[in-house]
Scaffold this active site. Sequence first.
Site, short mmCIF file in Angstrom:
data_model
loop_
_atom_site.label_atom_id
_atom_site.label_comp_id
_atom_site.label_asym_id
_atom_site.label_seq_id
_atom_site.Cartn_x
_atom_site.Cartn_y
_atom_site.Cartn_z
N HIS A 203 6.16 56.93 -28.88
CA HIS A 203 5.10 55.69 -28.54
C HIS A 203 4.05 55.56 -29.86
O HIS A 203 3.26 55.05 -29.75
CB HIS A 203 4.03 56.30 -27.44
CG HIS A 203 3.38 57.46 -27.86
ND1 HIS A 203 3.80 58.87 -27.83
CD2 HIS A 203 1.93 57.40 -28.46
CE1 HIS A 203 2.71 59.55 -28.20
NE2 HIS A 203 1.55 59.08 -28.53
C1 UD1 Z 1 -3.01 56.76 -27.13
C2 UD1 Z 1 -3.54 57.90 -28.31
C3 UD1 Z 1 -2.47 58.51 -28.93
C4 UD1 Z 1 -1.77 59.28 -27.63
C5 UD1 Z 1 -1.31 58.30 -26.58
C6 UD1 Z 1 -0.54 58.91 -25.61
C7 UD1 Z 1 -5.46 56.89 -29.60
C8 UD1 Z 1 -5.91 56.22 -30.96
N1 UD1 Z 1 -4.07 56.78 -29.48
O1 UD1 Z 1 -2.12 55.90 -27.87
O2 UD1 Z 1 -3.15 59.47 -29.64
O3 UD1 Z 1 -0.93 60.11 -28.16
O4 UD1 Z 1 -2.57 57.47 -26.23
O5 UD1 Z 1 -0.04 57.74 -24.85
O6 UD1 Z 1 -6.40 56.74 -28.85
N2 UD1 Z 1 -1.15 50.45 -22.13
C9 UD1 Z 1 -0.68 50.12 -20.80
N3 UD1 Z 1 -1.31 51.02 -19.68
C10 UD1 Z 1 -1.94 52.09 -20.04
C11 UD1 Z 1 -2.32 52.41 -21.19
C12 UD1 Z 1 -1.93 51.47 -22.09
O7 UD1 Z 1 -0.10 49.19 -20.66
O8 UD1 Z 1 -2.47 52.67 -19.00
C13 UD1 Z 1 -0.45 49.57 -23.14
C14 UD1 Z 1 -1.57 48.60 -23.46
O9 UD1 Z 1 -0.78 47.56 -23.76
C15 UD1 Z 1 -2.10 49.20 -24.85
C16 UD1 Z 1 -0.99 49.93 -25.46
O10 UD1 Z 1 -0.20 50.49 -24.32
O11 UD1 Z 1 -2.36 48.25 -25.62
C17 UD1 Z 1 -1.47 51.14 -26.05
O12 UD1 Z 1 -2.37 52.03 -25.56
P1 UD1 Z 1 -3.64 52.76 -26.35
O13 UD1 Z 1 -4.33 53.61 -25.06
O14 UD1 Z 1 -4.17 51.72 -27.03
O15 UD1 Z 1 -2.78 53.70 -27.38
P2 UD1 Z 1 -1.56 54.51 -26.93
O16 UD1 Z 1 -0.55 54.00 -27.76
O17 UD1 Z 1 -1.30 54.82 -25.48
#
Ligand code: UD1
Length: 388
Positions: free
Chosen positions: A229
Amino acid sequence: MEVAIKIKIHLIAAARPNFMKIAPLYHALVKTDWTNPIIVHTGQHYDANMSEAFFADLNLPSPQINLEIGSGSHAEQTAKVMMAYEKTLLRDKPDVVIVVGDVNSTLACALVASKITYPEDPDPAFSEQYQNARRPMILHLEAGLRSFDRSMPEEINRIATDAISDVLLTPSPDADVNLLHEGIAEDKIIRVGNIMIDSFELLRSKIESLRIHEKFGLEAGNYLVVTLHRPANVDDREKLTKICSALNHISEKLPLIFPIHPRTKKNLEKFGLLGEIERNKHIFISEPMGYINFISLVTNSRLVVTDSGGIQEETTYIGIPCLTLRNNTERPITIEQGTNQLCEVHDLEKTVESLLSRKNRSTKCPELWDGKTAERIVEVIKNRCGLN
Ligand code: UD1
């Protein structure tokens, strides 16, 4: 000492890796008679399988406070958490705020708590040291880890959170050294061990009784688990294409199971890579899994390929070889003492092959990764609040 007023503690939950870190602490705090911990969910992760599933697996109550901020750019997400949490702090006035790990919500909540000024008189139950602070004491759990790679958003979050927290709870000696090098006062640093191991131990019997791999028709000890991820791996078309090609080749030798993170899924679709993986009979893809199912899969696997931080630690503890698809790690102890090895995408196939032909090397579990970290933290909080 008789405690007249209970110490109010906010436990900041936000994103998938942090639910496993707050759960053991919540359960340990709830048993005491001097605090009622409050779970604050920022809403950074909100899908049922990225959030609710973990609350259910870890026996956590629904969060008492949910800021519901959702996704966004780094600035947007951090700012939204800050704005929402400032209001919560002013209303709820906790004595202690515990932030964990390195996600955007960790930094956002620590930053707000470090600058807040409560309008009323300080809490008389609080220790002299903090009585006049008129802001909560901030504890950072999993402090001091460093990848020394400032292109990772998490590294910025780690450095900044450690710089403004009052008590730094570290998992391993390398973390203590990193903090001392950054000029952090020694009396702020307390090594408590690895809280993720507490979650595993709390649920060990359930984890060991599940045989999730059988649902996929897989044989114990004869499949590979993949998770990806990190933006550096999954946001770049060329890199993700190379990773998928390596995984397709590897799957001809060993079947693999790949629970796909929402960020990764979106990019696999965008780059037209999902179809081939879906059609591969040796690759079993799934939605992100809950904690118990996922750890059960890892426990019975032959090998794990990941770019996650927590999985490097969990595989070290369980003794399953782990290839970390990154050129650095903030958890070097998992390489020095555990089962972890760094690997670049161009070496992935070759390294998997050589690992499969080798016996697992003997490793040891780092000190204080023993399932008792939450107990040690409870003692630290009690002590820092002047209750013993
Ligand atoms: C975040 C953390 C990372 C951690 C990871 C675990 C930061 C900078 N990054 O990254 O350190 O290892 O979580 O998963 O805080 N999304 C969904 N549903 C959700 C959550 C996210 O669809 O419940 C999608 C959204 O499109 C979002 C993307 O995933 O834009 C990324 O989610 P985000 O929380 O921004 O970062 P992660 O890549 O999950």
